[in-house]
Scaffold this motif. Structure first.
Motif, PDB file in Angstrom:
ATOM      1  N   ARG A  57       0.795  -1.231   0.000  1.00 52.05           N
ATOM      2  CA  ARG A  57       0.000   0.000   0.000  1.00 52.05           C
ATOM      3  C   ARG A  57       0.824   1.276   0.000  1.00 52.05           C
ATOM      4  O   ARG A  57       0.297   2.351  -0.327  1.00 52.05           O
ATOM      5  CB  ARG A  57      -0.920   0.008   1.221  1.00 52.05           C
ATOM      6  CG  ARG A  57      -1.988  -1.065   1.186  1.00 52.05           C
ATOM      7  CD  ARG A  57      -2.938  -0.907   2.363  1.00 52.05           C
ATOM      8  NE  ARG A  57      -4.023  -1.880   2.320  1.00 52.05           N
ATOM      9  CZ  ARG A  57      -5.005  -1.945   3.196  1.00 52.05           C
ATOM     10  NH1 ARG A  57      -5.032  -1.061   4.211  1.00 52.05           N
ATOM     11  NH2 ARG A  57      -5.947  -2.851   3.096  1.00 52.05           N
ATOM     12  N   SER A  58       2.069   1.203   0.400  1.00 52.64           N
ATOM     13  CA  SER A  58       2.823   2.453   0.546  1.00 52.64           C
ATOM     14  C   SER A  58       4.303   2.259   0.265  1.00 52.64           C
ATOM     15  O   SER A  58       4.825   1.138   0.297  1.00 52.64           O
ATOM     16  CB  SER A  58       2.648   3.023   1.967  1.00 52.64           C
ATOM     17  OG  SER A  58       3.239   2.149   2.915  1.00 52.64           O
ATOM     18  N   VAL A  59       4.941   3.387  -0.015  1.00 50.74           N
ATOM     19  CA  VAL A  59       6.397   3.440  -0.206  1.00 50.74           C
ATOM     20  C   VAL A  59       6.916   4.580   0.652  1.00 50.74           C
ATOM     21  O   VAL A  59       6.487   5.728   0.496  1.00 50.74           O
ATOM     22  CB  VAL A  59       6.770   3.692  -1.685  1.00 50.74           C
ATOM     23  CG1 VAL A  59       8.289   3.805  -1.829  1.00 50.74           C
ATOM     24  CG2 VAL A  59       6.239   2.583  -2.574  1.00 50.74           C
ATOM     25  N   THR A  60       7.820   4.281   1.565  1.00 50.10           N
ATOM     26  CA  THR A  60       8.396   5.316   2.426  1.00 50.10           C
ATOM     27  C   THR A  60       9.906   5.200   2.423  1.00 50.10           C
ATOM     28  O   THR A  60      10.466   4.112   2.223  1.00 50.10           O
ATOM     29  CB  THR A  60       7.876   5.192   3.872  1.00 50.10           C
ATOM     30  OG1 THR A  60       8.212   3.894   4.383  1.00 50.10           O
ATOM     31  CG2 THR A  60       6.378   5.402   3.933  1.00 50.10           C
ATOM     32  N   LEU A  61      10.566   6.321   2.621  1.00 51.40           N
ATOM     33  CA  LEU A  61      12.022   6.321   2.708  1.00 51.40           C
ATOM     34  C   LEU A  61      12.478   5.695   4.010  1.00 51.40           C
ATOM     35  O   LEU A  61      11.878   5.900   5.069  1.00 51.40           O
ATOM     36  CB  LEU A  61      12.553   7.755   2.626  1.00 51.40           C
ATOM     37  CG  LEU A  61      12.539   8.422   1.257  1.00 51.40           C
ATOM     38  CD1 LEU A  61      12.761   9.920   1.400  1.00 51.40           C
ATOM     39  CD2 LEU A  61      13.599   7.823   0.344  1.00 51.40           C
ATOM     40  N   THR A  62      13.566   4.933   3.935  1.00 55.72           N
ATOM     41  CA  THR A  62      14.218   4.466   5.154  1.00 55.72           C
ATOM     42  C   THR A  62      14.964   5.637   5.786  1.00 55.72           C
ATOM     43  O   THR A  62      15.059   6.724   5.202  1.00 55.72           O
ATOM     44  CB  THR A  62      15.206   3.348   4.847  1.00 55.72           C
ATOM     45  OG1 THR A  62      16.240   3.874   3.991  1.00 55.72           O
ATOM     46  CG2 THR A  62      14.525   2.176   4.153  1.00 55.72           C
ATOM     47  N   THR A  63      15.510   5.424   6.960  1.00 54.68           N
ATOM     48  CA  THR A  63      16.299   6.473   7.603  1.00 54.68           C
ATOM     49  C   THR A  63      17.465   6.885   6.721  1.00 54.68           C
ATOM     50  O   THR A  63      17.738   8.078   6.531  1.00 54.68           O
ATOM     51  CB  THR A  63      16.823   5.990   8.971  1.00 54.68           C
ATOM     52  OG1 THR A  63      15.709   5.654   9.795  1.00 54.68           O
ATOM     53  CG2 THR A  63      17.644   7.074   9.649  1.00 54.68           C
ATOM     54  N   VAL A  64      18.143   5.903   6.146  1.00 54.98           N
ATOM     55  CA  VAL A  64      19.254   6.206   5.238  1.00 54.98           C
ATOM     56  C   VAL A  64      18.742   6.901   3.984  1.00 54.98           C
ATOM     57  O   VAL A  64      19.371   7.826   3.460  1.00 54.98           O
ATOM     58  CB  VAL A  64      20.014   4.913   4.872  1.00 54.98           C
ATOM     59  CG1 VAL A  64      21.104   5.204   3.844  1.00 54.98           C
ATOM     60  CG2 VAL A  64      20.625   4.282   6.116  1.00 54.98           C
ATOM     61  N   GLY A  65      17.580   6.493   3.507  1.00 55.65           N
ATOM     62  CA  GLY A  65      16.999   7.129   2.329  1.00 55.65           C
ATOM     63  C   GLY A  65      16.701   8.589   2.553  1.00 55.65           C
ATOM     64  O   GLY A  65      16.909   9.427   1.662  1.00 55.65           O
ATOM     65  N   ARG A  66      16.210   8.924   3.754  1.00 55.78           N
ATOM     66  CA  ARG A  66      15.922  10.323   4.068  1.00 55.78           C
ATOM     67  C   ARG A  66      17.197  11.149   4.109  1.00 55.78           C
ATOM     68  O   ARG A  66      17.195  12.330   3.742  1.00 55.78           O
ATOM     69  CB  ARG A  66      15.173  10.422   5.401  1.00 55.78           C
ATOM     70  CG  ARG A  66      13.734   9.955   5.329  1.00 55.78           C
ATOM     71  CD  ARG A  66      12.943  10.390   6.555  1.00 55.78           C
ATOM     72  NE  ARG A  66      13.462   9.778   7.771  1.00 55.78           N
ATOM     73  CZ  ARG A  66      13.048   8.602   8.253  1.00 55.78           C
ATOM     74  NH1 ARG A  66      12.134   7.906   7.585  1.00 55.78           N
ATOM     75  NH2 ARG A  66      13.548   8.131   9.371  1.00 55.78           N
ATOM     76  N   VAL A  67      18.281  10.549   4.547  1.00 59.31           N
ATOM     77  CA  VAL A  67      19.561  11.258   4.562  1.00 59.31           C
ATOM     78  C   VAL A  67      20.096  11.436   3.146  1.00 59.31           C
ATOM     79  O   VAL A  67      20.658  12.479   2.797  1.00 59.31           O
ATOM     80  CB  VAL A  67      20.582  10.488   5.435  1.00 59.31           C
ATOM     81  CG1 VAL A  67      21.972  11.117   5.324  1.00 59.31           C
ATOM     82  CG2 VAL A  67      20.134  10.462   6.892  1.00 59.31           C
ATOM     83  N   PHE A  68      19.897  10.424   2.307  1.00 58.69           N
ATOM     84  CA  PHE A  68      20.444  10.451   0.948  1.00 58.69           C
ATOM     85  C   PHE A  68      19.649  11.357   0.017  1.00 58.69           C
ATOM     86  O   PHE A  68      20.208  11.950  -0.921  1.00 58.69           O
ATOM     87  CB  PHE A  68      20.466   9.025   0.381  1.00 58.69           C
ATOM     88  CG  PHE A  68      20.979   8.931  -1.029  1.00 58.69           C
ATOM     89  CD1 PHE A  68      22.298   9.219  -1.334  1.00 58.69           C
ATOM     90  CD2 PHE A  68      20.119   8.560  -2.062  1.00 58.69           C
ATOM     91  CE1 PHE A  68      22.766   9.136  -2.650  1.00 58.69           C
ATOM     92  CE2 PHE A  68      20.573   8.476  -3.368  1.00 58.69           C
ATOM     93  CZ  PHE A  68      21.908   8.770  -3.664  1.00 58.69           C
ATOM     94  N   ALA A  69      18.351  11.506   0.260  1.00 58.97           N
ATOM     95  CA  ALA A  69      17.478  12.236  -0.666  1.00 58.97           C
ATOM     96  C   ALA A  69      17.960  13.665  -0.952  1.00 58.97           C
ATOM     97  O   ALA A  69      18.023  14.068  -2.123  1.00 58.97           O
ATOM     98  CB  ALA A  69      16.041  12.247  -0.152  1.00 58.97           C
ATOM     99  N   PRO A  70      18.308  14.484   0.064  1.00 56.87           N
ATOM    100  CA  PRO A  70      18.779  15.841  -0.253  1.00 56.87           C
ATOM    101  C   PRO A  70      20.058  15.853  -1.081  1.00 56.87           C
ATOM    102  O   PRO A  70      20.238  16.715  -1.939  1.00 56.87           O
ATOM    103  CB  PRO A  70      19.015  16.469   1.130  1.00 56.87           C
ATOM    104  CG  PRO A  70      18.177  15.664   2.062  1.00 56.87           C
ATOM    105  CD  PRO A  70      18.201  14.274   1.523  1.00 56.87           C
ATOM    106  N   SER A  71      20.949  14.877  -0.842  1.00 56.93           N
ATOM    107  CA  SER A  71      22.194  14.812  -1.624  1.00 56.93           C
ATOM    108  C   SER A  71      21.907  14.467  -3.078  1.00 56.93           C
ATOM    109  O   SER A  71      22.508  15.047  -3.998  1.00 56.93           O
ATOM    110  CB  SER A  71      23.139  13.777  -1.013  1.00 56.93           C
ATOM    111  OG  SER A  71      23.486  14.129   0.306  1.00 56.93           O
ATOM    112  N   ALA A  72      20.983  13.535  -3.284  1.00 58.91           N
ATOM    113  CA  ALA A  72      20.621  13.178  -4.655  1.00 58.91           C
ATOM    114  C   ALA A  72      19.974  14.366  -5.364  1.00 58.91           C
ATOM    115  O   ALA A  72      20.269  14.650  -6.537  1.00 58.91           O
ATOM    116  CB  ALA A  72      19.663  11.980  -4.641  1.00 58.91           C
TER     117      ALA A  72
END
Length: 309
Positions: A57-72
């Motif tokens: 039902r959903s897709v959420t960022l992992t903790t590492v994903g949340r850290v990586f998202a601004p860099s990407a």
């Protein structure tokens, strides 16, 4: 050892972050959903981490994903900046732009700009932070907003302030109020009536306190608010009168509210675009910035002059 992922993988990652769905992200980047999943798996394998938690039902960022998202996001924005002189990347990419603005600008001017921007760049999401002038400045300096539209910031070393217009303060009142029959009103006359004011946290209050050192109200206001838009609602309800920037007033044909120029003294404020000094805007933000500049003569200038006599 080199990192084994490419630009397409980063774009797939950003699309999922922006849209919160593998299906919608696949449609946005014009590939099949299995192909998009493979790009995400390739990126995760290259980084050695899981970037998303996926359920049916959903897709959420992992903790590492949340850290990586601004860099990407920054990597892709920097690439867009490098390519901006070669081709118009903004029309074919996903992205977002965040603008901080004082409520009078957010309510009476920016909606038309947002509508025009969305029509031209439908895949770019716009986020408005409608806040006090101090909060607008803080959002720009901290990087939370790409840029801001406000009347404070011209003296701050961390930001650049590009003036859009200068507007005067006017007396806002109901059409059936005695002041509505006048062609101009002094500040002393204004304060003879029951009035509404902005509180001490407001940038407008600071500006007025500095400009009106020789004009002291004989009695306190009947109510204080933080935002001019709230103040106008109180005036419309019959609570009194108020001093507001001319741009905050609704159009001339408003059935209840009108305004009269304030004099003795004439108090003005400069409205401008606030951006971080030395930090180039990402293409999505640059396009919005330019659209504001292109609109100022037809939109903001009319709003600032419509109450002048």
């Amino acid at each position: 050892m080199g990192v084994n992922f490419d630009l397409n993988d980063l774009q797939a990652f950003r699309a999922v972050v922006e849209l919160g769905s593998f299906r919608k992200a696949a449609e946005a980047v014009n590939i099949s959903q299995p192909a998009l999943s493979r790009r995400i798996e390739k990126l995760e394998a290259a980084l050695g981490v899981r970037l998303f938690e996926r359920t049916t039902r959903s897709v959420t960022l992992t903790t590492v994903g949340r850290v990586f998202a601004p860099s990407a996001e920054q990597l892709l924005d920097d690439l867009d900046v490098a390519l901006l002189g070669i081709r118009d990347v903004s029309t074919s990419r996903l992205g977002h732009v965040t603008i901080a603005c004082v409520p009078s600008v957010a309510y009476y001017f920016l909606p038309s700009v947002v509508a025009a921007y969305h029509s031209r760049y439908p895949r770019i999401r716009v986020k408005l932070l409608d806040s006090s002038a101090n909060e607008v400045l803080g959002s720009v300096i901290s990087g939370e907003a790409d840029f801001g539209v406000s009347f404070m910031g011209s003296q701050e070393p961390e930001v650049e302030f590009k003036v859009l217009l200068q507007e005067r303060f006017v007396a806002a009142c109901r059409r059936d109020h005695p002041l509505a029959r006048k062609t101009r009103v002094s500040w002393s006359e204004l304060y003879e009536h029951e009035y509404v004011s902005v509180d001490k946290t407001s940038g407008n209050r600071l500006l007025l306190d500095q400009a009106l050192t020789t004009v002291a109200p004989r009695k306190p206001s009947v109510c204080e608010t933080r935002h001019v838009t709230t103040m106008l609602g109180l005036i419309e309800a019959g609570l009194g009168v108020a001093a507001v920037p001319s741009m905050a007033m609704p159009m001339r044909d408003h059935p209840i509210l009108t305004s009269v120029p304030l004099v003795d003294p004439v108090v003005t404020r400069r409205v401008g675009i606030v951006s971080r000094r030395g930090r180039p805007l990402a293409p999505a933000a640059q396009q919005f910035y330019q659209m504001i500049l292109d609109t100022k003569r037809s939109g903001m200038a009319r709003a600032a002059k419509k109450t002048s006599k």
